[in-house]
Design an enzyme around this catalytic site. Structure first.
Site, short mmCIF file in Angstrom:
data_model
loop_
_atom_site.label_atom_id
_atom_site.label_comp_id
_atom_site.label_asym_id
_atom_site.label_seq_id
_atom_site.Cartn_x
_atom_site.Cartn_y
_atom_site.Cartn_z
N GLN A 103 -13.95 6.09 3.64
CA GLN A 103 -13.40 7.34 2.82
C GLN A 103 -13.50 6.69 1.38
O GLN A 103 -13.43 7.68 0.42
CB GLN A 103 -11.82 7.20 2.94
CG GLN A 103 -11.58 7.81 4.35
CD GLN A 103 -9.98 7.53 4.95
OE1 GLN A 103 -9.14 8.49 4.67
NE2 GLN A 103 -9.69 6.52 5.47
N HIS A 121 -16.45 10.68 1.80
CA HIS A 121 -16.03 11.48 0.77
C HIS A 121 -16.79 11.27 -0.48
O HIS A 121 -16.44 11.49 -1.63
CB HIS A 121 -14.46 10.94 0.19
CG HIS A 121 -13.39 11.22 1.24
ND1 HIS A 121 -12.10 10.50 1.53
CD2 HIS A 121 -13.32 12.34 2.43
CE1 HIS A 121 -11.60 10.97 2.48
NE2 HIS A 121 -12.19 11.95 2.99
N ASN A 216 -3.23 -3.53 8.03
CA ASN A 216 -2.50 -2.70 6.91
C ASN A 216 -1.39 -3.54 6.64
O ASN A 216 -0.44 -3.78 7.60
CB ASN A 216 -2.15 -1.19 7.19
CG ASN A 216 -1.86 -0.48 6.05
OD1 ASN A 216 -1.06 -1.02 5.24
ND2 ASN A 216 -2.36 0.93 6.10
N PRO A 217 -0.85 -4.06 5.24
CA PRO A 217 0.54 -4.67 5.08
C PRO A 217 1.72 -3.44 5.62
O PRO A 217 2.85 -4.02 5.72
CB PRO A 217 0.44 -4.53 3.55
CG PRO A 217 -0.93 -4.38 3.25
CD PRO A 217 -1.57 -3.46 4.14
N GLU A 218 1.34 -2.17 5.48
CA GLU A 218 2.61 -1.29 6.09
C GLU A 218 2.15 -0.65 7.46
O GLU A 218 0.79 -0.36 7.71
CB GLU A 218 3.00 -0.15 5.05
CG GLU A 218 3.14 -0.73 3.43
CD GLU A 218 3.17 0.27 2.73
OE1 GLU A 218 3.18 -0.34 1.36
OE2 GLU A 218 3.09 1.46 2.66
N1 APR Z 1 -5.49 -4.51 2.80
C1 APR Z 1 -5.10 -3.52 3.79
N2 APR Z 1 -4.49 -2.39 3.64
C2 APR Z 1 -3.95 -2.20 2.39
C3 APR Z 1 -3.92 -3.19 1.26
C4 APR Z 1 -4.83 -4.42 1.68
N3 APR Z 1 -4.64 -5.35 0.56
N4 APR Z 1 -3.39 -2.75 0.17
C5 APR Z 1 -2.95 -1.44 0.35
N5 APR Z 1 -3.06 -1.23 1.93
C6 APR Z 1 -3.03 0.05 2.56
C7 APR Z 1 -1.79 0.87 2.24
O1 APR Z 1 -0.41 0.34 2.71
C8 APR Z 1 -2.09 2.06 2.39
O2 APR Z 1 -1.63 2.28 3.94
O3 APR Z 1 -3.95 0.98 2.27
C9 APR Z 1 -3.44 2.33 2.24
C10 APR Z 1 -3.81 3.05 1.00
O4 APR Z 1 -3.73 4.49 1.53
P1 APR Z 1 -3.97 5.59 0.50
O5 APR Z 1 -3.65 5.13 -0.69
O6 APR Z 1 -3.40 6.90 1.37
O7 APR Z 1 -5.34 5.47 0.63
P2 APR Z 1 -6.44 6.39 1.56
O8 APR Z 1 -5.89 6.09 2.98
O9 APR Z 1 -7.75 5.67 1.34
O10 APR Z 1 -6.59 7.90 1.09
C11 APR Z 1 -7.23 8.93 2.04
O11 APR Z 1 -7.09 10.44 0.19
O12 APR Z 1 -6.72 10.73 -2.07
C12 APR Z 1 -7.54 10.95 -1.03
O13 APR Z 1 -10.11 11.11 -0.94
C13 APR Z 1 -8.94 10.34 -1.35
O14 APR Z 1 -10.26 8.90 0.42
C14 APR Z 1 -8.87 9.28 -0.19
C15 APR Z 1 -7.99 9.84 0.89
#
Ligand code: APR
Length: 257
Positions: A103, A121, A216-218
């Site tokens: 993404q 994306h 994922n940390p969460e």
């Molecule tokens: N390693 C693994 N996971 C991580 C880390 C890490 N070091 N740091 C953060 N995370 C996790 C967070 O806990 C969260 O669940 O990454 C995730 C990021 O989530 P979002 O910020 O929602 O990003 P993403 O899932 O990529 O968003 C999807 O939304 O805004 C739109 O187009 C944009 O592609 C993007 C889409």
């Protein structure tokens, strides 16, 4: 299962898989210093998506939109790959087939050397003519002209990314769904699994019989459906699993001698 046991189990599942898909989100780039979207210091905590990442925002104020994307391009250009990106690229030579479906628009999987990548994306280093649809790649930071114009027809260029309210490229999405339905195993790394249709990809793999390993940390809405959900940063977890995997391969080789 404690974390070490989960790493071992993940390595076991990987060692028994041929067709692997790594589905990634912004979390895999966060250890490189690139903000996620919805995390504590996430972009959508600081900026209004409707002012910066929609077709209406662009038609209303292309300069403002481009200033933001130019800022993000500069930020990304100053950052380095992390072990998460590098491990996935290394695994290209490890498995019969490994696709990265991302993404992310930062282009870091390409930079790490991953060979088979689907960017759902778009890509922040690509610009598209709003008139002819011509796509050019431009890594200049900062951009010389804001907003940039098409060199062929003079029309506005826009970032070749998918904005809220826009459809994904159907050919790419279908390719991603097809790959997911043929995967033995899907790694779901660094995504909140909230944004559709991308977030439907892990469930497509699951429903087609693939094993799901979430990193994922969460926890996320996908966690209950994952075979293993590892709480940790991908830049730490992926190299640790890779180490166990290499030992397994080594042991198997010795056994065959
Ligand atoms: N390693 C693994 N996971 C991580 C880390 C890490 N070091 N740091 C953060 N995370 C996790 C967070 O806990 C969260 O669940 O990454 C995730 C990021 O989530 P979002 O910020 O929602 O990003 P993403 O899932 O990529 O968003 C999807 O939304 O805004 C739109 O187009 C944009 O592609 C993007 C889409």
């Amino acid at each position: 299962m404690n974390t070490t046991e989960k790493h071992r189990y993940a390595a076991d599942l990987l060692a028994r898989s041929d067709h692997i898909v790594a589905f990634t989100g912004s979390g895999i780039s966060s250890e490189s210093g690139i903000p996620t979207f919805r995390g504590k210091d996430g972009l959508w905590k600081k900026f209004r998506a409707q002012d910066l990442a929609t077709p209406i925002a662009f038609s209303t104020n292309p300069k403002q939109v481009w200033e933001w994307y130019d800022w993000r391009r500069q930020l990304i250009s100053e950052k380095n790959l992390n072990p998460g990106h590098k491990t996935l690229a290394e695994w290209d030579n490890f498995f019969a087939s490994l696709y990265v479906i991302t993404q992310n628009i930062d282009g870091l999987h390409q930079k790490a050397g991953s060979k088979k990548i689907i960017e759902l994306h778009g890509n922040i280093w690509k610009l598209r003519c709003t008139q002819k649809g011509t796509i050019i790649e431009d890594h200049t930071t900062p951009l010389k002209e804001i907003p940039p114009k098409c060199k062929i027809c003079g029309a506005l260029l826009r970032p070749h990314v998918v904005w809220f309210g826009e459809a994904l490229d159907m050919a790419l999405l279908n390719q991603a769904l097809k790959l997911s339905s043929h995967a033995d195993l899907m790694l779901v790394i660094g995504t909140s699994s909230l944004v559709y249709p991308a977030a439907s990809i892990p469930m497509t793999a699951k429903e087609s019989g693939a094993k799901i390993i979430e990193i994922n940390p969460e926890s996320t809405p996908l966690t209950p459906h994952a075979d293993i959900s590892i709480r940790g940063k991908s830049g730490d977890v992926l190299p640790q699993i890779s180490e166990i995997l290499k030992q397994k391969v080594q042991k198997n080789r010795e056994k065959k001698k």
